[in-house]
Design a protein around this motif. Structure first.
Motif, PDB file in Angstrom:
ATOM      1  N   GLY A 342     -52.177  -1.164 -37.873  1.00 47.71           N
ATOM      2  CA  GLY A 342     -53.544  -1.532 -38.227  1.00 47.71           C
ATOM      3  C   GLY A 342     -53.867  -2.928 -37.747  1.00 47.71           C
ATOM      4  O   GLY A 342     -52.971  -3.731 -37.459  1.00 47.71           O
ATOM      5  N   ARG A 343     -55.130  -3.226 -37.656  1.00 47.20           N
ATOM      6  CA  ARG A 343     -55.541  -4.568 -37.262  1.00 47.20           C
ATOM      7  C   ARG A 343     -55.469  -5.508 -38.452  1.00 47.20           C
ATOM      8  O   ARG A 343     -55.807  -5.138 -39.567  1.00 47.20           O
ATOM      9  CB  ARG A 343     -56.961  -4.531 -36.699  1.00 47.20           C
ATOM     10  CG  ARG A 343     -57.064  -3.809 -35.369  1.00 47.20           C
ATOM     11  CD  ARG A 343     -58.506  -3.744 -34.885  1.00 47.20           C
ATOM     12  NE  ARG A 343     -58.585  -3.163 -33.548  1.00 47.20           N
ATOM     13  CZ  ARG A 343     -58.614  -1.859 -33.301  1.00 47.20           C
ATOM     14  NH1 ARG A 343     -58.575  -1.007 -34.314  1.00 47.20           N
ATOM     15  NH2 ARG A 343     -58.663  -1.401 -32.065  1.00 47.20           N
ATOM     16  N   THR A 344     -55.062  -6.715 -38.190  1.00 49.29           N
ATOM     17  CA  THR A 344     -55.006  -7.733 -39.228  1.00 49.29           C
ATOM     18  C   THR A 344     -56.333  -8.481 -39.293  1.00 49.29           C
ATOM     19  O   THR A 344     -57.210  -8.329 -38.434  1.00 49.29           O
ATOM     20  CB  THR A 344     -53.869  -8.721 -38.950  1.00 49.29           C
ATOM     21  OG1 THR A 344     -54.155  -9.410 -37.711  1.00 49.29           O
ATOM     22  CG2 THR A 344     -52.538  -7.997 -38.813  1.00 49.29           C
ATOM     23  N   TRP A 345     -56.451  -9.332 -40.294  1.00 50.48           N
ATOM     24  CA  TRP A 345     -57.636 -10.168 -40.409  1.00 50.48           C
ATOM     25  C   TRP A 345     -57.772 -11.055 -39.175  1.00 50.48           C
ATOM     26  O   TRP A 345     -58.885 -11.254 -38.664  1.00 50.48           O
ATOM     27  CB  TRP A 345     -57.552 -11.015 -41.669  1.00 50.48           C
ATOM     28  CG  TRP A 345     -58.475 -12.187 -41.695  1.00 50.48           C
ATOM     29  CD1 TRP A 345     -58.150 -13.505 -41.636  1.00 50.48           C
ATOM     30  CD2 TRP A 345     -59.907 -12.143 -41.769  1.00 50.48           C
ATOM     31  NE1 TRP A 345     -59.270 -14.288 -41.676  1.00 50.48           N
ATOM     32  CE2 TRP A 345     -60.373 -13.474 -41.765  1.00 50.48           C
ATOM     33  CE3 TRP A 345     -60.835 -11.105 -41.838  1.00 50.48           C
ATOM     34  CZ2 TRP A 345     -61.712 -13.801 -41.818  1.00 50.48           C
ATOM     35  CZ3 TRP A 345     -62.186 -11.428 -41.890  1.00 50.48           C
ATOM     36  CH2 TRP A 345     -62.612 -12.760 -41.888  1.00 50.48           C
ATOM     37  N   ASP A 346     -56.652 -11.567 -38.657  1.00 50.61           N
ATOM     38  CA  ASP A 346     -56.703 -12.392 -37.450  1.00 50.61           C
ATOM     39  C   ASP A 346     -57.301 -11.616 -36.281  1.00 50.61           C
ATOM     40  O   ASP A 346     -58.083 -12.162 -35.495  1.00 50.61           O
ATOM     41  CB  ASP A 346     -55.294 -12.861 -37.068  1.00 50.61           C
ATOM     42  CG  ASP A 346     -54.753 -13.883 -38.048  1.00 50.61           C
ATOM     43  OD1 ASP A 346     -55.430 -14.168 -39.047  1.00 50.61           O
ATOM     44  OD2 ASP A 346     -53.646 -14.395 -37.795  1.00 50.61           O
ATOM     45  N   ASN A 347     -56.936 -10.339 -36.142  1.00 47.11           N
ATOM     46  CA  ASN A 347     -57.462  -9.523 -35.047  1.00 47.11           C
ATOM     47  C   ASN A 347     -58.970  -9.372 -35.146  1.00 47.11           C
ATOM     48  O   ASN A 347     -59.689  -9.514 -34.142  1.00 47.11           O
ATOM     49  CB  ASN A 347     -56.810  -8.146 -35.049  1.00 47.11           C
ATOM     50  CG  ASN A 347     -55.315  -8.184 -34.864  1.00 47.11           C
ATOM     51  OD1 ASN A 347     -54.576  -7.395 -35.455  1.00 47.11           O
ATOM     52  ND2 ASN A 347     -54.832  -9.108 -34.041  1.00 47.11           N
TER      53      ASN A 347
END
Length: 427
Positions: A342-347
């Motif tokens: 999954g994508r992180t908040w940074d992504n």
């Protein structure tokens, strides 16, 4: 195998139907013919005096309706061409995938084709002594409905093609997909602290064709992994483009090995990304619209500021949700069966602001609005999201210092403003 493989085919078929401009109008065409046959069955019924027509009048009315529907169809097609030109020139080509799915547009086309088929089918039965009085009256009513729908469509066309309207639509779609995905993941979380199998996969499932990963049949993958008592680990994100032979699944543990074709039938590949399971695609569309507005050919930073308003709203939705970067889904017994990246908040944050910062670094409006976005996120999001926001603020500061050599203009660009220019700094 056929049942499992058919899921990917059905998914692609559904996507094709949603994006097609011919399927629903074709249904309207068929329905118009069927309704005409039903209307012809009422021939000879004693209707009120105002519903009786002479053969000449009925033929003239129906002929005029047939011609009018053909002309209106051409008019709507012309509007569609204008939409394509505007969307690809000033918005984002990715938005076209959403425009194709507009239900009102398909309803208008279906009404026109249905009215055309209805009137044309009645024409063959108009002769002296055999006049479909009810059918002629219904054809006139269908024209009235068609005109009302056309006016509604024109109203939608003139209002919904504004960048801010499109940004609102795309943001809402992205938020809905994100919320549904988050709820599904929470509902399938494993129970207890059961460790995942060894990092060494016993089997790798490779794709036979290439394309963008559009969607996974999550529940079927979990069931398939439970049937073989193994864990499927997906190494690629939804939206990634894969080449033939790329690894789509790594199989860990298990008493038996699953059929690769059966497993591959549970993932849909296509020519481009879709928004069905990919909320980041909505953010991609928003960023595309913003940077297109910042291009020298358009030079409209105010539109970019308006789009940033919706990007900030989307980031707030994402930032208030825990994003571990890897999601583990369990079967009915609570045992881990499927691991998705999954994508992180940074992504998400990087996708949202990186290109806008680079293309808008020379615009005072954009710099001030981005500063306001960062300060707003710092004020509303949990503390664990702060490091990424501060890092992006630092990059914005460096961009401002490079772009504005004059101290006075640099100080102006460094002030936060939720309207870009003209709003209350920091408000």
């Amino acid at each position: 195998m056929a049942v499992k493989t058919s899921w990917a085919a059905r998914f692609r078929l559904r996507q094709g139907i949603k994006a097609s401009l011919w399927f629903v109008p074709t249904l309207g065409l068929v329905l118009g013919v069927l309704l005409a046959e039903l209307a012809l069955l009422t021939e000879g019924t004693n209707w009120p005096g105002g519903w009786h027509y002479s053969a000449t009048t009925a033929s003239g009315v129906l002929t005029a309706i047939v011609g009018a529907m053909v002309a209106l169809l051409g008019f709507v097609v012309t509007i569609g061409v204008l939409v394509v030109q505007q969307a690809t020139g000033t918005l984002s080509p990715r938005y076209m995938r959403l425009w194709y799915r507009d239900r009102l547009q398909k309803a208008v086309l279906a009404t026109f084709t249905g009215t055309f088929a209805f009137a044309f089918s009645l024409l063959r039965r108009v002769e002296a002594g055999s006049i479909p009085d009810l059918g002629v009256t219904l054809a006139g009513a269908a024209v009235a409905v068609s005109l009302v729908l056309l006016l509604v469509y024109l109203n939608r066309f003139t209002h919904s093609l504004r960048p801010v309207a499109i940004a609102e639509l795309v943001t809402r779609l992205g938020e809905n997909v994100f919320a549904e995905g988050a709820a599904a993941i929470r509902g399938a979380a494993p129970r207890g602290d059961r460790p995942l199998p060894s990092d060494v996969p016993v089997m790798r499932v490779r794709t036979q064709g290439g394309g963008a990963i559009q969607a996974f049949h999550v529940s079927a993958l979990v069931a398939e992994a439970a049937r073989h008592d193994c864990v499927f680990v997906v190494p690629r994100l939804i939206g990634d483009s894969v080449v033939p032979g790329a690894v789509l699944f790594e199989v860990h543990g298990g008493g038996s090995r699953p059929d690769p074709e059966r497993v591959l039938g549970l993932v849909a590949l296509g020519a481009e990304r879709t928004i069905e399971q990919d909320p980041a695609f909505a953010l991609r569309v928003l960023v595309d619209i913003a940077i297109r507005a910042l291009s020298p050919a358009v030079n409209d930073p105010t539109t970019a500021v308006q789009v940033i308003n919706y990007i900030e709203r989307f980031l707030y939705t994402v930032g208030t949700t825990r994003l571990p970067g890897r999601y583990v889904l369990a079967d009915g017994q609570g045992k881990a069966r499927l691991v998705l990246p999954g994508r992180t908040w940074d992504n998400y944050l990087q996708l949202a602001v990186c290109e806008i910062r680079e293309y808008g670094s020379s615009s005072v409006q954009i710099c001030r609005r981005l500063r306001g976005l960062f300060e707003g996120l710092l004020d509303t999001l949990p503390p664990e999201q702060r490091p990424s926001i501060l890092r992006e603020m630092s990059l914005l500061q460096e961009s401002v210092e490079r772009a504005f050599a004059d101290p006075a203009r640099r100080a102006l660009a460094q002030q936060p403003d939720l309207q870009g220019i003209g709003g209350r700094p920091g408000g």
